[in-house]
Enzyme design. Sequence first.
Site, PDB file in Angstrom:
ATOM      1  N   ASP A  68     -38.353 -27.304  41.876  1.00 23.06           N
ATOM      2  CA  ASP A  68     -37.631 -28.256  42.271  1.00 23.06           C
ATOM      3  C   ASP A  68     -37.572 -28.065  44.085  1.00 23.06           C
ATOM      4  O   ASP A  68     -36.785 -28.901  44.598  1.00 23.06           O
ATOM      5  CB  ASP A  68     -36.275 -27.852  41.996  1.00 23.06           C
ATOM      6  CG  ASP A  68     -35.872 -28.465  40.764  1.00 23.06           C
ATOM      7  OD1 ASP A  68     -36.625 -28.835  40.042  1.00 23.06           O
ATOM      8  OD2 ASP A  68     -34.747 -28.162  39.896  1.00 23.06           O
ATOM      9  N   THR A  69     -38.072 -26.985  44.505  1.00 18.47           N
ATOM     10  CA  THR A  69     -38.256 -26.845  45.793  1.00 18.47           C
ATOM     11  C   THR A  69     -39.574 -27.197  46.524  1.00 18.47           C
ATOM     12  O   THR A  69     -39.680 -27.319  47.728  1.00 18.47           O
ATOM     13  CB  THR A  69     -37.952 -25.460  46.113  1.00 18.47           C
ATOM     14  OG1 THR A  69     -38.809 -24.443  45.739  1.00 18.47           O
ATOM     15  CG2 THR A  69     -36.419 -24.808  45.743  1.00 18.47           C
TER      16      THR A  69
END
Length: 815
Positions: free
Chosen positions: A585-586
Site C-alpha cells: 500500500d506504500t
Amino acid sequence: MLSPYRVLDLTNERGMLCGQMLADLGADVIAVEPPDGNSARRLGPFANDERDPERSLYWWAYARNKRSVTLDITTDEGRDELLRLAKGAHFLIESERPGRMAELGLGYDELARVNPALVYVSISAFGQDGPKAGYAESDLIVEAAGGNLVLQGDDDRPPVRVSVPQAYLHAGAEAAGAALIAHHERQRSGRGQHVDVSAQQAVNQATFASALAAALGGELYTRLAGGAKLGAIEARLVYPAKDGHVAVLLFFGSAIGPFTTRLLTWICEEGYCDEATRDQDWVAFAVPLLTEEPAALQAYDQLKLTIEAFTKTKTKAELLEASLQRRVLIAPIITIEEVLASDQFASRDYWSELDNEVLQKRIRYPGPFAKFSASPIAYRQRPPAIGEHNDEVFSNVAKPTPTQESASAPSVDQRPLADVKVLDLMWAVAGPAATRVLADYGASVVRVESTSRIDTARTIGPYHEGQQGPENSGLYLSLNAGKHGLTLDLTKDEGRNVFLDLVRWADVVTESFSPKTMRAWGLEYEMLRKTKPDLIMVSSCLMGQSGPLSMFAGFGNLSAAISGFYNLTGWPDRLPAGPFLAYTDTVAPRFTVAAILAALDHRRRTGEGQYIDQSQAESALHFIAPALLDYTVNGRAQERTGNRDWNLAPHGVYPATGEDRWVAIAVANDEQWQALCDVMKRSDVANDERFASLEARLAHGDELDDLVAEWTKNQGEKEIEGMLQARGIPAHVVQNSEELFADAQLAHRGHFVELPHEIHGATTVEGSRFRLSRTPAKIERPGPTFGRDNQHVLETILGYDADRIAELAAAGVLE
C-alpha cells in the site's frame, strides 16, 4: 505517452528506478555513465555469479528502455558535453551527494541558465540541505532514519530490513511522480524547476503515519515478527499452513470485522471453534481490545491459537481458494519461484522478455506497472552496455527545448496541478496516498465516501490521545489532507446522478474497489466515458481487474505476501517476518501518481482519455526486481537473509544501551572499515586477515557482527551515530515515532505540519516527501470530517441550488 521528452539520467543505485519509470512511460531516457560504468553495475547479484559490470542484475533490473552514453563529467570536456546535451533535454535526474553537482559546475542553477525549461531532479538520502544532508548513508541507514526499520522483525532480535534494499526504490519512484508534477506545471509556465527528493521522507511512508503517534498522543507501534505490537496487543499476521505459511488479516471494527466473522464461520463449520466464538460480535470487539480490557486480550490470544490450529490443516492453495470463495482475508506467503510461476501474473501477460546480448538468450523481467488502454507500456530496449549509444546520441543532440510561456490561461492558484480536477473514490491507504500527492500540489480533489461503509483508514491509528473513532485517526487525516469531503450513497439512483455530474466536472476518476463494485453501480469506465469522452480513470486494486485472483479481497499485507515480500523479510532461521503492515500500500501510490500525470500529458497532446488498470502487486514487484532476475537468470530463489548485504560489511543493526535501542551501521569500503576499527580502538581487528577485504568480511559476517555489537552495546545510540558520522562511516539511530518527531532533519524539511481541526482544535499531518523550488506544496487542511465539504461541492462546484441540496439530504443521499 512521454515519447516527445528526453531525460538525462545520471542516477546510480540511489535513483535508477525514476529513470526506468519515465522510460517505461515512453520517454527517451539516456543513462549518462562514467567511462568505467555506473556504480550500480558493480552491485550483485551477477549473471552466473561472474562479477562483471555487464552482468549486474541490479543494473539489468532498472536500466531497461534506456540508452547509455559515457561521459567523465569531472573534466571540462565532459562537463561541456553534458551542458550541450542538457540544452535539448526536458529532464535531468541525479543522485550525487548534495552539493557535488554544483562543485562540478553542473548544479541546478548552472543548468537552468543553459536550459530554463529543464526539470532538474535530485535524489538524496536526506534532501539537498539541512543538518543531515551531508551524512554518510546507505539504504539501511535511510531505513533506520525513516522509521520503518524499527517496526520490522522479531521482538527478541534487532530490527530487520527487506533483504532486497528498498529505501532508494521508494525515493526513485517518488521522484518519477515529482518530476511529472513539475513537468505539468512547465506546460503552463514554460519554466523548469528543481525537484528535491528525500529518501528518508519517501521511505517513511512505509510507517503508515505511525510517526504521528508522538505528535497526537497516540500509542507507539513496536515490531513483532509477522505482525506488530501496539501496547499489550500483539497483532499476528503470519500463520502456518501444511506446506508453508499464510498471511491472515485478523482485525476487527466496522471495516475488517465482517471478514473476521466470515473466517470464523468457516472455522466453526470445520469444527475448530464453537458457536459462541463464531457468533461473537467481531465488529464491536475492536473497542474492548484497543482499550486493552483483560478479557478482550485473553480472548484475542485464544483466537490466534484457534486460527493457527485451523490453518495448519490446510495447504496454501486451499486457503487461497477459500479466501476467494468465502471472502476472507488470507494470502499465501510465496517464494520468488512461486511468484514467477503465478497463474495470476501469467493470465495478465505480466512478464516481459527481452534479448540479452551477454547471455545470448531471452530474459524474463517484471512487466508494466499498470495497464493503459490507449498508450500501453512497451519494453523497447534491453539494458544497455556501457556507452553503447555514444555515437547515435552525441551525433544527434536534440534541439534546445522551448522556454516560451504556454498559451494556457494562468490559474489563480499557481501550484503545479491547479488545473487538475480529481473525483476520488479511493479508500484505505494505497489509493488515498496517491491522490494526497495530487492535492498537495494544487489538484482539486473531491473525496467521495459513505458513512454506511467506513473507510478502513478511519479505523487505524495512531489516534488522537489514543481514543479510537472515525474522526480521530491520524492516518486518515494525513492521507486525505487537502481534499474536499463529500458523503454520498452510491447505492441510490440519486447518489449516482450526483456522481455523474461530478464525472462531467472531473479530469480524472480514481477508485480502489474490487472489480465488480463499479460495474454493479453502472459506473465502470465504458459507462463513464459516455458522460465524459476524454476521461482518465484509474482502477487500483490488489491483483488487477482481470485474472483468476482479480476478486481477491484484502489489503497490502496480503499483496506483500502473495508478491514475495514476506518471504524476503526476516531471519533465515526464523519464520517470515514480513515488512510492516500493508507494505505494498506504500509502494503502489508512487506508480499511481506517475501513471495519472503521464495520462494527463497524453491527453493534453492528443485529446484522448484512457483507462488505467493498476494491480498493486504488479507495481510492487519492481521493488524486488533484482531477486526476480536472480531466479530467471541464475535459478537462485532468494530468501530472507536478516540484515546481510551483497556489497557491504559490516552491515547491520546493533544494540545500544537501554531497552530496544539500536543503531544501524553500514560499511561500504576498506577505508570505512579501517576508520571503524580506529573508532572502536581495535587495531587487532584492523589487521585481521579475516576482515582484510570486503570478500573476507562477507565470509565472516557472524563474527563481524559480534565484535561490532560488543562495542556498541555499552554506548548510547546517538553517541555512536555522532562518532561514526564524524569519521564518514554510515550510521544512524534506528528511529521510532518519538525520535522522528524530534528529528532535526525532518523539522528542517517541514515534514510534520500542524493544522487546525474542527473537532480536535489542531492536528498534525505529514508533509510532502519532496520539494519543488518554484511551486512548493501547500497543505492547509487535514482530511475531511464526514460531510465537511458537502455544501461547497454541491453548491460551488456543481452549482446546485438550495432546493436541490435539501431534496438530496431528505432522500438520505448525503450519508
